[in-house]
Design a protein around this motif. Structure first.
Motif, PDB file in Angstrom:
ATOM      1  N   PHE A   1      -1.683  -0.370   7.742  1.00  0.00           N
ATOM      2  CA  PHE A   1      -2.314  -1.594   7.248  1.00  0.00           C
ATOM      3  C   PHE A   1      -2.232  -1.548   5.730  1.00  0.00           C
ATOM      4  O   PHE A   1      -2.771  -0.652   5.090  1.00  0.00           O
ATOM      5  CB  PHE A   1      -3.772  -1.690   7.705  1.00  0.00           C
ATOM      6  CG  PHE A   1      -4.394  -3.038   7.472  1.00  0.00           C
ATOM      7  CD1 PHE A   1      -4.136  -4.094   8.344  1.00  0.00           C
ATOM      8  CD2 PHE A   1      -5.226  -3.269   6.384  1.00  0.00           C
ATOM      9  CE1 PHE A   1      -4.687  -5.349   8.127  1.00  0.00           C
ATOM     10  CE2 PHE A   1      -5.794  -4.513   6.166  1.00  0.00           C
ATOM     11  CZ  PHE A   1      -5.529  -5.553   7.038  1.00  0.00           C
ATOM     12  N   ASP A   2      -1.513  -2.494   5.155  1.00  0.00           N
ATOM     13  CA  ASP A   2      -1.225  -2.518   3.721  1.00  0.00           C
ATOM     14  C   ASP A   2      -2.526  -2.503   2.912  1.00  0.00           C
ATOM     15  O   ASP A   2      -3.376  -3.391   3.057  1.00  0.00           O
ATOM     16  CB  ASP A   2      -0.403  -3.774   3.405  1.00  0.00           C
ATOM     17  CG  ASP A   2       0.221  -3.749   2.013  1.00  0.00           C
ATOM     18  OD1 ASP A   2      -0.361  -3.115   1.105  1.00  0.00           O
ATOM     19  OD2 ASP A   2       1.274  -4.377   1.835  1.00  0.00           O
ATOM     20  N   GLU A   3      -2.680  -1.498   2.059  1.00  0.00           N
ATOM     21  CA  GLU A   3      -3.918  -1.368   1.295  1.00  0.00           C
ATOM     22  C   GLU A   3      -4.044  -2.393   0.172  1.00  0.00           C
ATOM     23  O   GLU A   3      -5.093  -2.465  -0.482  1.00  0.00           O
ATOM     24  CB  GLU A   3      -4.045   0.058   0.746  1.00  0.00           C
ATOM     25  CG  GLU A   3      -4.302   1.077   1.849  1.00  0.00           C
ATOM     26  CD  GLU A   3      -4.590   2.466   1.315  1.00  0.00           C
ATOM     27  OE1 GLU A   3      -4.543   2.664   0.084  1.00  0.00           O
ATOM     28  OE2 GLU A   3      -4.868   3.357   2.136  1.00  0.00           O
ATOM     29  N   ARG A   4      -3.018  -3.208  -0.032  1.00  0.00           N
ATOM     30  CA  ARG A   4      -3.152  -4.325  -0.980  1.00  0.00           C
ATOM     31  C   ARG A   4      -3.851  -5.523  -0.334  1.00  0.00           C
ATOM     32  O   ARG A   4      -4.196  -6.482  -1.023  1.00  0.00           O
ATOM     33  CB  ARG A   4      -1.762  -4.722  -1.481  1.00  0.00           C
ATOM     34  CG  ARG A   4      -1.077  -3.644  -2.306  1.00  0.00           C
ATOM     35  CD  ARG A   4       0.384  -3.927  -2.574  1.00  0.00           C
ATOM     36  NE  ARG A   4       1.197  -3.895  -1.355  1.00  0.00           N
ATOM     37  CZ  ARG A   4       2.518  -3.897  -1.330  1.00  0.00           C
ATOM     38  NH1 ARG A   4       3.193  -3.868  -2.483  1.00  0.00           N
ATOM     39  NH2 ARG A   4       3.183  -3.883  -0.199  1.00  0.00           N
ATOM     40  N   HIS A   5      -4.073  -5.445   0.973  1.00  0.00           N
ATOM     41  CA  HIS A   5      -4.712  -6.544   1.706  1.00  0.00           C
ATOM     42  C   HIS A   5      -6.212  -6.544   1.435  1.00  0.00           C
ATOM     43  O   HIS A   5      -6.837  -5.489   1.290  1.00  0.00           O
ATOM     44  CB  HIS A   5      -4.449  -6.369   3.209  1.00  0.00           C
ATOM     45  CG  HIS A   5      -4.660  -7.601   4.008  1.00  0.00           C
ATOM     46  ND1 HIS A   5      -5.907  -8.094   4.313  1.00  0.00           N
ATOM     47  CD2 HIS A   5      -3.765  -8.459   4.588  1.00  0.00           C
ATOM     48  CE1 HIS A   5      -5.786  -9.195   5.035  1.00  0.00           C
ATOM     49  NE2 HIS A   5      -4.497  -9.434   5.218  1.00  0.00           N
ATOM     50  N   ASN A   6      -6.792  -7.744   1.396  1.00  0.00           N
ATOM     51  CA  ASN A   6      -8.221  -7.832   1.068  1.00  0.00           C
ATOM     52  C   ASN A   6      -9.136  -7.322   2.181  1.00  0.00           C
ATOM     53  O   ASN A   6     -10.342  -7.173   1.973  1.00  0.00           O
ATOM     54  CB  ASN A   6      -8.596  -9.275   0.695  1.00  0.00           C
ATOM     55  CG  ASN A   6      -8.517 -10.223   1.897  1.00  0.00           C
ATOM     56  OD1 ASN A   6      -7.753  -9.988   2.827  1.00  0.00           O
ATOM     57  ND2 ASN A   6      -9.308 -11.269   1.877  1.00  0.00           N
ATOM     58  N   LEU A   7      -8.594  -7.027   3.376  1.00  0.00           N
ATOM     59  CA  LEU A   7      -9.402  -6.476   4.458  1.00  0.00           C
ATOM     60  C   LEU A   7      -9.217  -4.965   4.598  1.00  0.00           C
ATOM     61  O   LEU A   7      -9.762  -4.358   5.522  1.00  0.00           O
ATOM     62  CB  LEU A   7      -9.045  -7.148   5.787  1.00  0.00           C
ATOM     63  CG  LEU A   7      -9.461  -8.620   5.928  1.00  0.00           C
ATOM     64  CD1 LEU A   7      -8.855  -9.227   7.190  1.00  0.00           C
ATOM     65  CD2 LEU A   7     -10.984  -8.751   5.952  1.00  0.00           C
TER      66      LEU A   7
END
Length: 822
Positions: free
Chosen positions: A457-463
């Motif tokens: 899960f891309d850690e640049r994502h806001n979740l």
């Protein structure tokens, strides 16, 4: 002689249930009579045994012969002549079926006629798409080793496949870690969408024992390996040179360990080895190859001898019966009866822990067959390879896990009503990052990752919550403990992510009792159900199938807005209040010698593992290169700091030893990653203690010209253990200092490897840029001097997940030495 039979009936039959007590507990051979529902009926069937006696046979309501059904009432007897005639007919058909299967096996083996055992092993490696093999030489493995030589006659034949690349390593242990790096990071094979297996070849004795650690590491972390080792000849005297009881030594750390008995069985042994290594939860398989059997050719005579001697498991009639003492890897087995018919399959593996296979005559491959009539031990073994697609409830009930089913609808209802849900994404989510993102975005659910799932899960994502656990970010630890519903997908609730088990998920457990939440655990292995944590629902499926099915069910409904906005806002608040802190040091004026030999004063600022890793992360992100990077680590402070501070964006981007905590793996993992992903930048992040264990593998880097990046953060310490000694043993430091480290630049020079050095923050960014980007096609070693700083947060040992040490202040004392981490 007493004749016994067994009858299989549906447990759903009230008549059968009522009849069961009168015949319970009689031990009889299976499969003479039978009834079988579809494959999923395994969990819903009962077997009733019955015994032939004077006056006839008492049995369950339905008996099935090939010729048709005989319906009987309860307590009704069947005339002996009817039974005798039916049994003779079945025995004749069984004999025909067994002979047909033997002929089928002979035809399969004929494709390898003329090849030696060693040649067949090599052929099978090519069949399974092996591109590179790592290993080391030795007398007992010479016949197989010879197959890899470019001048071997097999490679001169017209149309011969491309030879497998052979790499000689500095030792067998490093060969194992490189193979792990290949298996952990390689793209999935398109044919079956599974990870390829890493392959190691080594000799007997010390060659085997040096591979114990890589195999144990692989079994702990679910890494597919096929390990092939030579052995003293079967004709050698006891305690021959370099003999070791290899199968016995490796059985506890492998999914299957086996010594071949003849060259004729090698095709099936290799088929099963790759199947076991790559299916279910992946893991290592060990094959022991006596030297004389490597040289033994397959002939018409050996094929006939092999096929005719195959025993038959679950045989209802006269045949060489396979028993638990049968130590062969190949046998026949009678299939579960379908409408009274008798048929046989190939049974590979151990007698009570194996899997049935059929030969696909068109593709000349073996394909698994689900045995719906396996005994308890084998059924449990099988269910760790083949998912049942069932939902297991806490009360023992089950439901089908299929799109559109009532059980799936119930799960989605629960997920959508949760106000404070969290997804814990485990290793299984590396196969389905798109599906994971879709579910998280659709229902606005925050996602935490385990160590092996970083990047799924891309850690640049806001979740993105980032890593959860002992050294995880504070926010996911707080939110997991406060959530009303946790979806643990593709993870086994390792103790490093639970903290004190009795204090784990208190709010989710409370929500479960109130019917508004709970614990959903998804795992590919049925044996993981309630092994660590008692779930509200256990879904025996793959992470990908689970997410696809849940997403399909959500899409089939009328769209409704998520109800988690307050929960997501709370996440943002926690992330702002509890960031990962970077230790800092005051700048100092020091005298240094310039290029002209003159003493000058310069400002120098010391560095920490955190500040160096943050700069590494910044440089890669600024260059928009993160998606093209793969990182490996050793074990220690540098490992956890990397997990915390690198911005993970892609699946299988982080290669590390998790459950076993094996120091010294970073360089091997990184070499393997580069061999499997030549277009990517592969960076080993290591500490001096970990690097010192395996830096001999710089030989392989230099010899093969493998362009890896090696970052050594040197604090002359095993800092993680040193910190524990400070907390739990009143700073009595022992066995944690490296006061005589080599000059790593000189070491790199000795192997002809470019190297860089930095000991101050003022020079770090410029030197880091050179390290990362100046030499894309060459190996580079970067030696960085750092201070000794702990990795925080640290979940207080023996405490719940949200009880963390957040600041390096141990003045409070009171830590129990018995609670120190292992």
């Amino acid at each position: 002689m007493k004749l016994s039979t067994a009858v299989t009936v549906l447990a759903l039959s009230s008549t059968a249930q009522a009849f069961a007590p009168s015949i319970n507990g009689i031990n009889t051979p299976q499969h003479v009579f039978g009834f079988q529902n579809e494959m999923a009926s395994q969990a819903r069937k009962l077997r009733f045994s019955c015994q032939r006696s004077m006056g006839g046979l008492c049995m369950s309501p339905k008996v099935v012969f090939d010729g048709g059904d005989i319906l009987v009432e309860k307590d009704q007897s069947i005339p002996n002549e009817v039974v005798t005639g039916g049994l003779k007919d079945l025995e004749a058909k069984a004999t025909i079926s067994i002979q047909a299967k033997r002929e089928e096996i002979a035809a399969y083996l004929a494709n390898y006629k003329g090849q030696s055992g060693a040649a067949i092993v090599y052929s099978k490696l090519q069949e399974y798409g092996t591109d590179v093999v790592n290993g080391y030489s030795g007398g007992a493995i010479l016949p197989l080793l010879d197959q890899f030589h470019e001048d071997h006659p097999r490679h001169q034949e017209d149309g011969a496949p491309k030879p497998i690349r052979w790499i000689t390593n500095s030792n067998e242990s490093s060969a194992g870690h490189i193979a792990e790096g290949i298996a952990k990071s390689a793209p999935v094979i398109k044919k079956d969408q599974k990870q390829p297996a890493g392959v190691i070849v080594a000799t007997s004795g010390p060659g085997v024992t040096n591979l114990i650690t890589p195999m144990q590491d692989a079994i702990c972390d679910g890494v597919p390996l096929v390990v092939l080792c030579g052995q003293a000849a079967t004709t050698a005297p006891p305690d021959a040179f370099q003999f070791a009881p290899a199968v016995e030594l490796t059985r506890p750390c492998t999914k299957w360990s086996y010594q071949i008995k003849s060259a004729a069985e090698v095709p099936f042994v290799m088929d099963y080895a790759f199947y076991v290594a790559r299916n279910g939860r992946p893991g290592p398989v060990f094959i022991d190859l006596p030297k004389d059997l490597q040289n033994q050719p397959i002939t018409d005579e050996s094929i006939e001898s092999f096929t005719s001697s195959l025993s038959v498991k679950n045989s209802s009639f006269s045949a060489p019966e396979s028993t638990e003492k049968d130590d062969s890897g190949v046998r026949l087995t009678q299939r579960p009866r379908v409408n009274g018919h008798i048929d046989h399959a190939i049974h590979l593996g151990d007698h009570n822990k194996g899997i049935m296979f059929d030969i696909n005559k068109e593709t000349l491959t073996v394909e698994p067959v689900i045995n719906t009539d396996a005994n308890k031990e084998e059924a449990e073994y099988q269910m760790d390879f083949l998912t049942s697609e069932l939902i297991y409830y806490a009360d023992g009930k089950t439901a089908e896990f299929e799109a559109g089913s009532k059980g799936v609808a119930e799960l989605v209802d629960l997920i959508k009503q949760a106000k404070k849900p969290v997804i814990i994404a485990g290793n299984g989510c590396n196969d389905c990052s798109d599906e994971l993102k879709y579910l998280a975005e659709t229902l606005q659910i925050p996602v935490a990752n385990t160590l092996h799932a970083l990047g799924s899960f891309d850690e640049r994502h806001n979740l993105a919550l980032c890593m959860v656990g002992m050294h995880g970010h504070p926010t996911p630890n707080f939110m997991v403990q406060d959530c009303d519903l946790v979806l643990c997908v593709g993870s086994r609730f390792d103790d490093r992510i639970t903290g004190r088990v009795s204090g784990f998920l208190p709010e989710a457990k409370k929500a479960a009792t109130e019917g508004r939440g709970g614990i959903l655990h998804v795992d590919i292995r049925l044996s993981q159900n309630a092994r660590q944590i008692e779930p509200t629902y256990f879904i025996h499926s793959t992470a990908k199938k689970f997410l696809q099915t849940i997403n399909t069910e959500i899409d089939s409904r009328e769209s409704t807005p998520p109800i988690t906005s307050e929960w997501v806002a709370h996440m943002k608040k926690l992330q702002k209040e509890y960031p990962i802190t970077i230790p800092s040091f005051p700048s100092e004026e020091v005298e240094v010698t310039n290029d002209k030999g003159e003493l000058i004063k310069k400002t120098r600022t010391r560095m920490s593992a955190q500040s160096v890793t943050s700069m590494l992360d910044k440089c890669i992100l600024d260059a928009d290169a993160m998606d093209n990077c793969i990182f490996s680590t050793g074990v220690g402070i540098h490992q956890m700091v990397a997990a915390q501070l690198v911005t993970w964006t892609k699946p299988r981007q982080m290669l590390s030893s998790g459950s076993l905590g094996t120091m010294g793996v970073a360089l091997g993992f990184c070499i393997g990653a580069k061999l499997a992903n030549g277009e990517k930048m592969c960076i080993a992040i290591d500490g001096d203690g970990s690097f010192n264990m395996t830096f001999t593998e710089l030989k392989t880097v230099a010899e093969q010209g493998i362009p890896v990046k090696i970052l050594i953060m040197d604090n002359e310490s095993q800092m993680m253990v040193e910190y524990w000694q400070r907390l739990f043993h009143q700073s009595r430091y022992l066995a944690v200092t490296n006061t005589k480290n080599p000059d790593y630049s000189t070491l790199a020079d000795a192997f002809g490897i470019k190297n860089l050095y930095c000991d101050a923050e003022e020079d770090l960014e410029e030197t880091m840029q050179k390290f990362l980007f100046d030499d894309p096609d060459k190996p580079v070693l970067f030696h960085v001097r750092i201070e000794r700083t702990p990795c925080l947060p640290l979940v207080a040992p023996g405490q719940p997940l949200d009880d963390m040490i957040l600041v390096d202040d141990t003045s409070c004392g009171g830590f129990d030495a018995c609670a120190a981490p292992s």
